[in-house]
Design a protein around this motif. Structure first.
Motif, mmCIF file in Angstrom:
data_model
loop_
_atom_site.group_PDB
_atom_site.id
_atom_site.type_symbol
_atom_site.label_atom_id
_atom_site.label_comp_id
_atom_site.label_asym_id
_atom_site.label_seq_id
_atom_site.Cartn_x
_atom_site.Cartn_y
_atom_site.Cartn_z
ATOM 1 N N ASP A 10 9.693 2.196 -5.251
ATOM 2 C CA ASP A 10 10.547 3.246 -5.806
ATOM 3 C C ASP A 10 11.798 2.647 -6.443
ATOM 4 N N ALA A 11 12.339 1.612 -5.821
ATOM 5 C CA ALA A 11 13.544 0.987 -6.354
ATOM 6 C C ALA A 11 13.256 0.298 -7.692
ATOM 7 N N ALA A 12 12.050 -0.241 -7.833
ATOM 8 C CA ALA A 12 11.697 -0.952 -9.061
ATOM 9 C C ALA A 12 11.251 -0.011 -10.173
ATOM 10 N N ALA A 13 10.860 1.218 -9.827
ATOM 11 C CA ALA A 13 10.365 2.169 -10.828
ATOM 12 C C ALA A 13 11.501 2.632 -11.727
ATOM 13 N N GLN A 14 11.153 2.888 -12.986
ATOM 14 C CA GLN A 14 12.177 3.280 -13.953
ATOM 15 C C GLN A 14 12.279 4.790 -14.146
ATOM 16 N N ASP A 15 11.228 5.550 -13.753
ATOM 17 C CA ASP A 15 11.292 7.007 -13.888
ATOM 18 C C ASP A 15 10.412 7.659 -12.819
ATOM 19 N N ASP A 16 10.469 8.994 -12.761
ATOM 20 C CA ASP A 16 9.707 9.729 -11.747
ATOM 21 C C ASP A 16 8.201 9.581 -11.932
ATOM 22 N N GLY A 17 7.755 9.513 -13.177
ATOM 23 C CA GLY A 17 6.327 9.344 -13.452
ATOM 24 C C GLY A 17 5.808 8.034 -12.885
ATOM 25 N N GLU A 18 6.582 6.980 -13.079
ATOM 26 C CA GLU A 18 6.178 5.672 -12.551
ATOM 27 C C GLU A 18 6.189 5.684 -11.020
ATOM 28 N N ARG A 19 7.157 6.364 -10.435
ATOM 29 C CA ARG A 19 7.198 6.481 -8.966
ATOM 30 C C ARG A 19 5.959 7.215 -8.448
ATOM 31 N N ALA A 20 5.566 8.272 -9.141
ATOM 32 C CA ALA A 20 4.380 9.041 -8.721
ATOM 33 C C ALA A 20 3.114 8.199 -8.852
ATOM 34 N N ARG A 21 3.000 7.441 -9.954
ATOM 35 C CA ARG A 21 1.820 6.569 -10.127
ATOM 36 C C ARG A 21 1.778 5.486 -9.055
ATOM 37 N N ASN A 22 2.933 4.899 -8.756
ATOM 38 C CA ASN A 22 2.992 3.872 -7.712
ATOM 39 C C ASN A 22 2.587 4.444 -6.357
ATOM 40 N N ARG A 23 3.079 5.636 -6.061
ATOM 41 C CA ARG A 23 2.754 6.277 -4.779
ATOM 42 C C ARG A 23 1.262 6.597 -4.699
ATOM 43 N N ALA A 24 0.675 7.032 -5.817
ATOM 44 C CA ALA A 24 -0.758 7.342 -5.836
ATOM 45 C C ALA A 24 -1.580 6.078 -5.591
#
Length: 73
Positions: A10-24
């Motif tokens: 989450d800290a490395a993600a640049q936006d909410d979409g990237e956070r959601a993809r990482n979590r998935a």
């Protein structure tokens, strides 16, 4: 351990979409547990062929006829 991985991602993600993809990706089941990729495909070594199924049905019908003595119903 997953919480630490999720926090660093989450800290490395640049936006909410990237956070959601990482979590998935993080919480997705392993590839081996997802089963076959093609619709209708089955894993190798599982199930039986049409010939095997027909032979099994014939064997069951023969055994059934022997047990029931040729009676129906």
């Amino acid at each position: 351990m997953l919480a630490a991985a999720e926090a660093s991602m989450d800290a490395a993600a640049q936006d909410d979409g990237e956070r959601a993809r990482n979590r998935a990706k993080l919480y997705a089941p392993p590839t081996s547990a997802q089963g076959p990729r093609r619709p209708g495909a089955r894993p190798a070594g599982r199930g039986m062929s049409l010939d095997q199924a027909q032979a099994l049905m014939a064997a069951v019908a023969t055994e059934d006829a022997q047990v029931t003595g040729g009676r129906n119903g």
